[in-house]
Design an enzyme around this catalytic site. Sequence first.
Site, mmCIF file in Angstrom:
data_model
loop_
_atom_site.group_PDB
_atom_site.id
_atom_site.type_symbol
_atom_site.label_atom_id
_atom_site.label_comp_id
_atom_site.label_asym_id
_atom_site.label_seq_id
_atom_site.Cartn_x
_atom_site.Cartn_y
_atom_site.Cartn_z
ATOM 1 N N SER A 226 9.216 -6.110 1.977
ATOM 2 C CA SER A 226 8.779 -6.769 2.416
ATOM 3 C C SER A 226 9.764 -8.479 3.626
ATOM 4 C CB SER A 226 9.307 -8.893 0.906
ATOM 5 O OG SER A 226 8.467 -9.636 0.727
ATOM 6 N N ASP B 284 -1.129 -5.305 -3.425
ATOM 7 C CA ASP B 284 -0.495 -6.313 -2.781
ATOM 8 C C ASP B 284 -1.377 -7.367 -2.218
ATOM 9 O OD1 ASP B 284 1.531 -7.582 -2.271
ATOM 10 O OD2 ASP B 284 2.682 -6.508 -0.981
ATOM 11 N N HIS C 260 3.601 -5.044 -4.951
ATOM 12 C CA HIS C 260 4.292 -5.125 -3.779
ATOM 13 C C HIS C 260 5.526 -4.292 -3.689
ATOM 14 C CE1 HIS C 260 5.835 -8.554 -0.866
ATOM 15 N NE2 HIS C 260 6.895 -7.914 -1.222
#
Length: 441
Positions: A152, A363, A420
């Site tokens: 991320s 995601d 994610h």
Amino acid sequence: MLWFLLLISIISGSYAQFENYEQNYGYVTVRPGAHMFYWLFHTTANVANYTERPLIVWLQGGPGGSSTGIGNFDILGPLDLSLQERNYTWVKNFNVLFVDNPVGTGFSYVDDLQYLTTTNDEIALDFVELMRGFYRDNPEFEGVPLYIYGQSYGGKMAIDMGIRIREAESANTINSNLRGIAMGNAWISPIDATLTWGPQLLAAGLVDQAGFEEIQRHAREAERLFNIGQFVASTNQWAATQQAVFRSTTRVDFYNILTKMPAFQPDTFQDAYSFARDIMVRDGLQTTIDSIASERQQLTLDQLMNTIVKQWLGIPEHVVWSSSSSPVFNTLRGDFMKPVTESIEKLLNETDIILSKYNGNLDLICNTPGQLLWVDRLQWPGAEGYKNAPRMPIWENNRLEGYYKSYGNFRFFWINEAGHSAPRDNPAGLLEVLRDMTSFP
């Protein structure tokens, strides 16, 4: 009182498992008033010396998510939240270094909030100092192949870290050996991600046309504000776009579009910025982690880190661990929407560092469609070769775990059945990413 009794029970039954792993940990003062914490686990691979295997740095996102907690116990460390051995831990094949980064995150701390970082480059410079301190404490790792894996916002931070580490290597001020950087579901080009939320949700049948248009209206405004240099306002508008998604989809989980956000997450009455910030700093933390702990009568991650782990690591009493840091996120508000694509181009054009981009296809917040847009715009000598390269399947144990495409020192991996946090959701799929970059396992 119940959690205290559970603590006593866990200590008596599982606490000694920490001792089963060769490890090192400590603080490095990266600037006056700024103290960064690392936790190293030596590989358990069957080798004569653990330095025969590479060193992987794991960076959590947010910004403000804790690697020593989320990355370690929730994703890929040797023990899970129950302090039971994880059978797919990366420590089986690699030395893994969890870093609470930027300062102010997890067990890292500042003497005053004025010492928090405000830009990605400041974060990178702190990281170089952290690694200098790490090599002073662990000189046997000097020259060992180094790979930085960032999830991320951690992927965004890793890119500028790579530039600064390579500069320090060239100046002979650090004895590292950076070979590769992996960007996992990374916040590389925020505008591209935000503009593709609506199309992805519409294609998946998760919003109707009215919902799609509402999401896109907010997303285009975030883009407009960014284009005129109103970066904080663009961040606020990005937050409003997230809230529009939340309303239009009836709480779809930004980290896995097949699930919905748990009830303990912020609701639509919270102001848009705080709502979006609290989602982002969660950085893929298993949504049911607290409910699982409750059902099994175990500690939550916060309780575990502030009791057993804090005692084991000898953390100063005044430092209180949290999975995410709102002050860290808030201080980076003006830098949040800025891309690092130019930095990626610099690495591709001027170094031989392997750059791997992997993405869990379920995601939303750092979605695959948004990643493909900036990848196609990259300007580097291998751009045409990459575009013409075949996309190959990833098979593990007769299961199609995803696809990959590579040319020169750039790779892209599509990871199936993952949101994610792809290493946690599909560890078999991530084996190919690790194998391609490091030649192990």
